[in-house]
Scaffold this active site. Structure first.
Site, short mmCIF file in Angstrom:
data_model
loop_
_atom_site.label_atom_id
_atom_site.label_comp_id
_atom_site.label_asym_id
_atom_site.label_seq_id
_atom_site.Cartn_x
_atom_site.Cartn_y
_atom_site.Cartn_z
N GLY A 16 0.78 -1.23 0.00
CA GLY A 16 0.00 0.00 0.00
C GLY A 16 0.81 1.28 0.00
N SER A 17 1.88 1.34 -0.80
CA SER A 17 2.69 2.58 -0.80
C SER A 17 1.87 3.77 -1.32
CB SER A 17 3.99 2.40 -1.59
OG SER A 17 3.75 2.40 -2.98
N ASN A 18 0.99 3.54 -2.28
CA ASN A 18 0.12 4.63 -2.76
C ASN A 18 -0.91 5.00 -1.69
OD1 ASN A 18 0.63 5.83 -5.39
ND2 ASN A 18 0.50 3.75 -6.17
N LYS A 69 -17.48 -14.68 -5.99
CA LYS A 69 -17.03 -13.30 -6.19
C LYS A 69 -18.13 -12.32 -5.76
CE LYS A 69 -15.46 -10.17 -9.92
NZ LYS A 69 -14.02 -9.97 -9.94
N ARG A 95 -7.65 -6.98 -7.57
CA ARG A 95 -8.82 -7.74 -8.03
C ARG A 95 -9.61 -6.91 -9.02
NH1 ARG A 95 -9.92 -12.32 -6.49
NH2 ARG A 95 -8.68 -13.14 -4.81
N LEU A 96 -10.09 -7.54 -10.05
CA LEU A 96 -10.99 -6.84 -10.98
C LEU A 96 -12.38 -6.83 -10.35
CD1 LEU A 96 -9.95 -8.22 -14.48
CD2 LEU A 96 -9.53 -5.95 -13.54
N LEU A 97 -12.96 -5.66 -10.26
CA LEU A 97 -14.30 -5.53 -9.70
C LEU A 97 -15.34 -5.78 -10.79
CD1 LEU A 97 -13.54 -2.32 -7.64
CD2 LEU A 97 -14.01 -4.59 -6.69
N ASN A 111 -8.75 4.83 -9.67
CA ASN A 111 -7.62 3.90 -9.60
C ASN A 111 -6.37 4.60 -10.13
OD1 ASN A 111 -6.28 1.31 -9.41
ND2 ASN A 111 -6.43 1.15 -11.62
N HIS A 113 -2.89 3.67 -12.17
CA HIS A 113 -2.34 2.59 -13.01
C HIS A 113 -0.96 3.01 -13.52
CE1 HIS A 113 -2.34 -0.82 -15.72
NE2 HIS A 113 -1.93 -0.01 -16.68
#
Length: 195
Positions: A16-18, A69, A95-97, A111, A113
């Site tokens: 979790g650096s961001n 899921k 994870r893709l939501l 998000n 990226h």
């Protein structure tokens, strides 16, 4: 003192650096939001302990603890509602939501990226940029839509690709930009949403 009414939830999968950079930026008195919780999809995500040390509420929902899921996403959704989250920031959430989840949070999920979208959606973006011989690379903050890394771009930051760059050196330089860009882009989103 800024208005801290907007509630931000941050979703992570690892260190979790961001998330850390974002939480520190949001903690500034003039930032118009507060972090109400950090949620991970792994119980042992290193970022959870760090968030806890920053006095942020944390929880985790391990995918393997749920039969589907949909059930996993329902638990995440319920937690976000409990936190009264207004905006969800994905920060290394791997994870893709589903479209069903995203539809409940239209224009409320952003998000970061590690590429200049629409280039290099998905994984291994830095290596792909080097292999393609790109002269510049960078990162993008975007709204999350059902298509992977396809949502509208909010902000981008560019870095040059140097002739002696390795995946590690390029990753480090892009990450530095990510840590600055995410908070700036979130502030822009909040400004735009003002009545």
């Amino acid at each position: 003192m800024g208005d801290k009414n907007t509630k931000i939830a941050i979703l992570i999968s690892g260190r979790g650096s961001n998330m850390i950079a974002l939480a520190k930026a949001i903690a500034a008195p003039d930032f118009p939001a507060e972090v109400v919780g950090v949620l991970a999809d792994k119980k042992d995500a290193a970022g959870l302990a760090i968030a806890s040390d920053m006095n942020i509420a944390t929880t985790s929902f391990e995918r393997s603890d749920f039969t589907s899921k949909a059930e996993h996403e329902a638990a995440i959704h319920d937690q976000l509602v409990q936190w009264n989250a207004d905006i969800i920031c994905l920060a290394g959430f791997m994870r893709l939501l589903s479209a069903n989840f995203i539809d409940k949070w239209t224009n409320k999920i952003i998000n970061i990226h590690p590429s200049l979208l629409p280039k290099y959606k998905g994984l291994n973006t830095h290596q792909r940029a080097i292999e393609a011989g790109d002269s510049e690379h960078g990162c993008t903050v975007h709204y999350v839509t059902a298509g992977m890394d396809e949502g509208p771009v909010i902000a981008q930051a560019k870095v040059p690709v140097l002739s002696d760059d390795t995946e590690a050196s390029l990753t480090a330089r892009v990450l530095e930009q990510e840590h600055q860009l995410y908070a700036k882009a979130l502030r822009d989103v909040l400004e735009r949403q003002k009545p």
